[in-house]
Design a protein around this motif. Structure first.
Motif, mmCIF file in Angstrom:
data_model
loop_
_atom_site.group_PDB
_atom_site.id
_atom_site.type_symbol
_atom_site.label_atom_id
_atom_site.label_comp_id
_atom_site.label_asym_id
_atom_site.label_seq_id
_atom_site.Cartn_x
_atom_site.Cartn_y
_atom_site.Cartn_z
ATOM 1 N N ALA A 287 0.804 -1.225 0.000
ATOM 2 C CA ALA A 287 0.000 0.000 0.000
ATOM 3 C C ALA A 287 0.836 1.274 0.000
ATOM 4 C CB ALA A 287 -0.932 0.012 1.213
ATOM 5 N N ILE A 288 1.994 1.266 0.650
ATOM 6 C CA ILE A 288 2.797 2.479 0.781
ATOM 7 C C ILE A 288 3.799 2.541 -0.364
ATOM 8 C CG2 ILE A 288 4.304 3.822 2.273
ATOM 9 C CD1 ILE A 288 1.429 3.424 3.311
ATOM 10 N N GLU A 289 3.664 3.553 -1.213
ATOM 11 C CA GLU A 289 4.547 3.704 -2.361
ATOM 12 C C GLU A 289 5.889 4.304 -1.964
ATOM 13 O OE1 GLU A 289 2.190 6.103 -4.984
ATOM 14 O OE2 GLU A 289 1.213 4.356 -5.880
ATOM 15 N N LYS A 290 5.854 5.323 -1.123
ATOM 16 C CA LYS A 290 7.097 5.917 -0.634
ATOM 17 C C LYS A 290 6.797 6.781 0.581
ATOM 18 C CE LYS A 290 7.102 10.025 -3.641
ATOM 19 N NZ LYS A 290 7.879 10.817 -4.620
ATOM 20 N N VAL A 291 7.856 7.138 1.291
ATOM 21 C CA VAL A 291 7.749 7.997 2.469
ATOM 22 C C VAL A 291 8.590 9.235 2.209
ATOM 23 C CG1 VAL A 291 8.125 8.183 4.952
ATOM 24 C CG2 VAL A 291 7.468 5.980 3.948
ATOM 25 N N VAL A 292 8.013 10.392 2.469
ATOM 26 C CA VAL A 292 8.718 11.655 2.246
ATOM 27 C C VAL A 292 8.697 12.456 3.539
ATOM 28 C CG1 VAL A 292 8.690 13.862 1.030
ATOM 29 C CG2 VAL A 292 8.195 11.742 -0.215
ATOM 30 N N VAL A 293 9.850 12.968 3.923
ATOM 31 C CA VAL A 293 9.951 13.905 5.044
ATOM 32 C C VAL A 293 10.434 15.222 4.463
ATOM 33 C CG1 VAL A 293 11.049 14.444 7.232
ATOM 34 C CG2 VAL A 293 10.429 12.075 6.695
ATOM 35 N N ASP A 294 9.580 16.223 4.526
ATOM 36 C CA ASP A 294 9.906 17.502 3.908
ATOM 37 C C ASP A 294 9.261 18.631 4.700
ATOM 38 O OD1 ASP A 294 11.020 19.088 1.703
ATOM 39 O OD2 ASP A 294 8.944 19.470 1.151
#
Length: 245
Positions: free
Chosen positions: A90-97
């Motif tokens: 389900a999770i395509e990617k994780v972004v911290v911004d």
């Protein structure tokens, strides 16, 4: 700035004439040909002294983050991975911004992820404060994105979920059964961007008339408009204004 004038008419009022160098077409008439990220509203080569015509925004690539994410972000990630069996798919990617954690979710899984985010005791994101649409014309093949802002009142935490759909098939599940606050917000995203939330109890337009054609906040939507009278003068709508050369 006074428009060039011809000789006065019988009433002594100067008669404006079309100035040299004026263009009959305006950028708003051709939005699909206007590259995203350049100028304002697709403005190209008008010589506008405000600076908007020459504005070029450099797109900063947003890359997937790697562990450790920092702060409570790792705890949220680990808790969701443990509580949700379909996490890897389900999770395509994780972004911290900019100090925010964003989980990019496959659109067909968004309702399932929201259910876990709300109900799991280690997560407890009880509130969905916002559902909004974004159009990444020219930057993403799946140009229509839906952004969900979730808040945990229990743990005083915030997280963003984001799902992307193509403009040819802009469907994803509604989350109103999980977060009732999403009801009218999904309607607005449907009205303005044409994103269809399957399973919504009454997906209707909220701002535009029911028979309105198109979705005004898509970036390829023409400005259009209606003329406005002001102090005896008529201001044409944006798509019929001249371009200064």
């Amino acid at each position: 700035m006074t428009a060039p004038q011809d000789k006065p008419n019988d009433g002594g009022v100067p008669v404006p004439v079309t100035p040299a160098g004026a263009s009959s077409g305006a950028p708003a008439e051709h939005p699909p040909s206007s590259p995203a990220g350049r100028g304002m509203f697709g403005n190209q080569g008008s010589g506008d002294v405000s600076g908007y015509g020459g504005l070029v925004r450099q797109r900063r690539p947003i890359e997937a983050a790697s562990r450790p994410f920092g702060g409570y972000f790792d705890e949220v990630y680990d808790a969701l991975e443990e509580a949700y069996p379909g996490f890897a798919d389900a999770i395509e990617k994780v972004v911290v911004d900019r100090g925010e954690l964003t989980l990019h979710v496959r659109p067909e899984r968004i309702a399932e992820v929201c259910q876990v985010m709300r109900d799991d005791l280690a997560l407890r994101f009880e509130l969905c404060s916002s559902v909004s649409g974004v159009d990444y014309l020219g930057a993403d093949e799946r140009r229509l994105h839906v952004v969900y802002h979730l808040t945990s009142m229990t743990y005083r935490r915030r997280v963003r979920l984001e799902a992307a759909v193509p403009v040819e098939d802009p469907h994803l599940p509604s989350v109103t059964a999980v977060y009732p606050t999403a009801d009218w917000q999904e309607r607005e995203a449907y009205d303005m961007f044409g994103i269809v939330f399957d399973g919504h109890p009454s997906l209707t337009r909220i701002l535009m008339p029911d028979d309105w054609e198109g979705h005004p906040q898509r970036k390829d939507y023409p400005l259009g408009g209606v003329p406005v009278e002001y102090k005896g003068a008529e201001i044409p709508p944006p798509d019929r204004r001249r371009s200064y050369q």
